[in-house]
Design a protein around this motif. Structure first.
Motif, PDB file in Angstrom:
ATOM      1  N   SER A  53       0.834  -1.204   0.000  1.00  0.00           N
ATOM      2  CA  SER A  53       0.000   0.000   0.000  1.00  0.00           C
ATOM      3  C   SER A  53       0.870   1.256   0.000  1.00  0.00           C
ATOM      4  CB  SER A  53      -0.965  -0.018   1.185  1.00  0.00           C
ATOM      5  OG  SER A  53      -0.243  -0.150   2.387  1.00  0.00           O
ATOM      6  N   LYS A  54       0.235   2.380  -0.229  1.00  0.00           N
ATOM      7  CA  LYS A  54       0.941   3.651  -0.357  1.00  0.00           C
ATOM      8  C   LYS A  54       1.497   4.121   0.988  1.00  0.00           C
ATOM      9  CE  LYS A  54      -1.584   5.181  -4.478  1.00  0.00           C
ATOM     10  NZ  LYS A  54      -2.336   6.300  -5.116  1.00  0.00           N
ATOM     11  N   ILE A  55       2.250   5.223   0.942  1.00  0.00           N
ATOM     12  CA  ILE A  55       2.949   5.652   2.167  1.00  0.00           C
ATOM     13  C   ILE A  55       2.024   6.266   3.219  1.00  0.00           C
ATOM     14  CG2 ILE A  55       3.712   7.814   1.028  1.00  0.00           C
ATOM     15  CD1 ILE A  55       6.237   7.704   2.792  1.00  0.00           C
ATOM     16  N   TYR A  56       0.971   6.997   2.800  1.00  0.00           N
ATOM     17  CA  TYR A  56       0.109   7.664   3.788  1.00  0.00           C
ATOM     18  C   TYR A  56      -1.370   7.295   3.682  1.00  0.00           C
ATOM     19  CZ  TYR A  56       4.223  10.395   5.014  1.00  0.00           C
ATOM     20  OH  TYR A  56       5.476  10.771   5.426  1.00  0.00           O
ATOM     21  N   CYS A  57      -1.675   6.256   2.891  1.00  0.00           N
ATOM     22  CA  CYS A  57      -3.061   5.777   2.821  1.00  0.00           C
ATOM     23  C   CYS A  57      -3.006   4.291   2.470  1.00  0.00           C
ATOM     24  CB  CYS A  57      -3.873   6.557   1.777  1.00  0.00           C
ATOM     25  SG  CYS A  57      -3.262   6.367   0.094  1.00  0.00           S
ATOM     26  N   SER A  58      -4.172   3.640   2.391  1.00  0.00           N
ATOM     27  CA  SER A  58      -4.131   2.195   2.167  1.00  0.00           C
ATOM     28  C   SER A  58      -4.364   1.824   0.697  1.00  0.00           C
ATOM     29  CB  SER A  58      -5.145   1.501   3.073  1.00  0.00           C
ATOM     30  OG  SER A  58      -6.409   2.065   2.816  1.00  0.00           O
ATOM     31  N   CYS A  59      -4.302   2.803  -0.215  1.00  0.00           N
ATOM     32  CA  CYS A  59      -4.458   2.489  -1.645  1.00  0.00           C
ATOM     33  C   CYS A  59      -3.345   1.560  -2.115  1.00  0.00           C
ATOM     34  CB  CYS A  59      -4.404   3.762  -2.479  1.00  0.00           C
ATOM     35  SG  CYS A  59      -5.842   4.804  -2.271  1.00  0.00           S
ATOM     36  N   SER A  60      -3.675   0.746  -3.112  1.00  0.00           N
ATOM     37  CA  SER A  60      -2.698  -0.195  -3.664  1.00  0.00           C
ATOM     38  C   SER A  60      -1.611   0.545  -4.459  1.00  0.00           C
ATOM     39  CB  SER A  60      -3.429  -1.177  -4.589  1.00  0.00           C
ATOM     40  OG  SER A  60      -2.482  -1.865  -5.375  1.00  0.00           O
ATOM     41  N   HIS A  76      -6.593   3.653  -8.207  1.00  0.00           N
ATOM     42  CA  HIS A  76      -5.925   3.441  -6.920  1.00  0.00           C
ATOM     43  C   HIS A  76      -5.800   4.784  -6.203  1.00  0.00           C
ATOM     44  CE1 HIS A  76      -3.881  -0.519  -8.411  1.00  0.00           C
ATOM     45  NE2 HIS A  76      -5.174  -0.636  -8.246  1.00  0.00           N
ATOM     46  N   THR A  77      -6.928   5.363  -5.898  1.00  0.00           N
ATOM     47  CA  THR A  77      -6.921   6.706  -5.308  1.00  0.00           C
ATOM     48  C   THR A  77      -7.949   6.792  -4.190  1.00  0.00           C
ATOM     49  OG1 THR A  77      -8.551   7.408  -6.934  1.00  0.00           O
ATOM     50  CG2 THR A  77      -6.251   7.857  -7.461  1.00  0.00           C
ATOM     51  N   CYS A  78      -7.744   7.766  -3.300  1.00  0.00           N
ATOM     52  CA  CYS A  78      -8.674   8.018  -2.199  1.00  0.00           C
ATOM     53  C   CYS A  78      -8.525   9.485  -1.805  1.00  0.00           C
ATOM     54  CB  CYS A  78      -8.358   7.083  -1.023  1.00  0.00           C
ATOM     55  SG  CYS A  78      -6.874   7.573  -0.112  1.00  0.00           S
ATOM     56  N   PRO A  79      -9.305   9.961  -0.848  1.00  0.00           N
ATOM     57  CA  PRO A  79      -9.187  11.384  -0.472  1.00  0.00           C
ATOM     58  C   PRO A  79      -7.772  11.775  -0.023  1.00  0.00           C
ATOM     59  CG  PRO A  79     -11.239  10.489   0.362  1.00  0.00           C
ATOM     60  CD  PRO A  79     -10.453   9.314  -0.188  1.00  0.00           C
ATOM     61  N   VAL A  80      -7.031  10.848   0.609  1.00  0.00           N
ATOM     62  CA  VAL A  80      -5.693  11.214   1.112  1.00  0.00           C
ATOM     63  C   VAL A  80      -4.725  11.455  -0.054  1.00  0.00           C
ATOM     64  CG1 VAL A  80      -3.675  10.407   2.429  1.00  0.00           C
ATOM     65  CG2 VAL A  80      -5.979  10.022   3.312  1.00  0.00           C
ATOM     66  N   CYS A  81      -4.653  10.473  -0.973  1.00  0.00           N
ATOM     67  CA  CYS A  81      -3.623  10.609  -2.005  1.00  0.00           C
ATOM     68  C   CYS A  81      -4.056  11.509  -3.159  1.00  0.00           C
ATOM     69  CB  CYS A  81      -3.129   9.242  -2.485  1.00  0.00           C
ATOM     70  SG  CYS A  81      -4.406   8.160  -3.118  1.00  0.00           S
ATOM     71  N   THR A  82      -5.314  11.980  -3.149  1.00  0.00           N
ATOM     72  CA  THR A  82      -5.691  12.993  -4.132  1.00  0.00           C
ATOM     73  C   THR A  82      -5.804  14.367  -3.477  1.00  0.00           C
ATOM     74  OG1 THR A  82      -7.999  12.376  -3.838  1.00  0.00           O
ATOM     75  CG2 THR A  82      -6.874  11.428  -5.740  1.00  0.00           C
TER      76      THR A  82
HETATM   77 ZN    ZN Z   1      -5.015   6.764  -1.366  1.00  0.00          ZN
END
Ligand code: ZN
Ligand code: ADP
Ligand code: MG
Length: 324
Positions: free
Chosen positions: A19-26, A36-42
């Motif tokens: 998973s990514k460094i600051y969220c659980s996206c793949s 592979h995105t969510c509010p944190v990484c966008t």
């Molecule tokens: Zn994310």
């Protein structure tokens, strides 16, 4: 040669966490864009980062494998700049207190032992990717946003003379071999998960102060790194011969023309307005954790080399033919 080259290498290696460094996206490669995105990484307002423990573990392992001090306390800083592939308008990186400092990497060039000293290793998040398309125009893919990277920064490499390109190439290969032995990165340059920024400057003599450097960004092949250094030494020497100054700028390597081209004038660290990320706390790595990690280290390429050398009674030159 009339001038002495000074080289600096900043190698970025993508860590192979799930998973990514600051969220659980793949982090997996090749997914349809923006899946592979969510509010944190966008970078949505109000979304909060949570540090991936595995990133810390991998970065510290790299530090241990390269003779660095692993700092028990380190922090995350915001590096502010605007670019469409960076939705938050800042990258979470590490500024004045990186996780690892002061290492040394050993390698062989033509059977001769060499080393490069490391300034630091820090962890940070990658940016997204712009896809240029004739029909849709430019599309931004945020899948890569927040994929963890380590950046391995050398101290200035002096006195390499004509062999500077070769030594730089061998150093980056050694980095690749170490991250693969540690199983922390696939380090495939052709997939862009390992890339180097190549700094080059010239000075008239070995005791003169360093000259102004150019920084060729994101070079993604060993040949490219070697050729960039060759080309920059020639280009800068020609300018100095003509009485022209060297600009502090970022450049890029053009594989098609086998030259570097000017990019933007380089900002100083001040322009990034680095400051501690208020959403993240200081990171404390315990002594026990560092010791435990040390105990789990696999045999490094250099140790294996030395072991095989003594077990089989081979010379450095014979080792070169076996291992390279
Ligand atoms: Zn994310
Ligand atoms: P930046 O963030 O501006 O790229 P860094 O300090 O992270 O700066 O990295 C600069 C790299 O260039 C390091 O590897 C450093 O050792 C090297 N370097 C610094 N000054 C010079 C110089 N005058 N010539 C060549 N390399 C240099
Ligand atoms: Mg740089």
């Amino acid at each position: 040669m009339k001038y002495q080259a000074v080289i600096g290498l900043e190698v970025h290696a993508e860590l192979s966490t799930k998973s990514k460094i600051y969220c659980s996206c793949s982090t997996s490669f090749g997914a349809p864009i923006n899946t592979h995105t969510c509010p944190v990484c966008t970078g949505m307002p109000g979304a909060l980062p949570v540090l991936n423990k595995q990133v810390v573990h991998y970065a510290a392992k790299m530090g241990k494998a390269t003779g660095c001090t692993v700092n028990q306390l380190c922090k995350a800083d915001r590096k502010n700049y605007f670019y469409p592939d960076l939705p938050k308008a800042y990258q979470i990186s590490q500024f004045d207190v990186p996780i690892c400092e002061n290492g040394e990497v050993f390698f062989y060039v033509d059977g001769e032992k060499k080393s490069c000293r490391l300034e630091r290793i820090h962890f940070e998040e990658d940016a997204g990717k712009l896809l240029h398309d004739e029909i849709d125009g430019t599309v931004v893919d945020f899948n890569r946003c927040g994929v963890p990277l380590i950046e391995i920064v050398t101290k200035p490499i002096e006195g390499a003379g004509d062999r500077a390109p070769e030594i730089a190439g061998a150093y980056v290969r050694a980095i690749r071999d170490i991250v693969r032995a540690l199983n922390i990165s696939h380090a495939r340059m052709e997939q862009g998960n390992m890339r180097a920024d190549v700094n080059v400057s010239l000075r008239p003599s070995p005791d003169a102060p360093y000259g102004t450097r150019s920084e060729t960004k994101n070079v993604n092949s060993f040949r490219g790194i070697e050729k960039t250094i060759q080309y920059e030494i020639r280009r800068q020497a020609a300018r100095l011969d003509d009485g022209k100054e060297i600009l502090q700028e970022t450049r890029h390597w053009d594989e098609a023309t086998q030259t570097t081209a000017g990019g933007r004038l380089k900002s100083d660290a001040d322009d990034y307005r680095y400051f501690p990320d208020p959403d993240l706390v200081m990171l404390h790595i315990t002594k026990e954790h560092i010791e435990e990690m040390k105990a789990q280290m696999p045999e490094m390429p250099r140790e294996r080399r030395n072991r095989l050398k003594s077990e089989w009674g081979l010379s450095d030159l014979q080792m070169r033919d076996i291992l390279n």
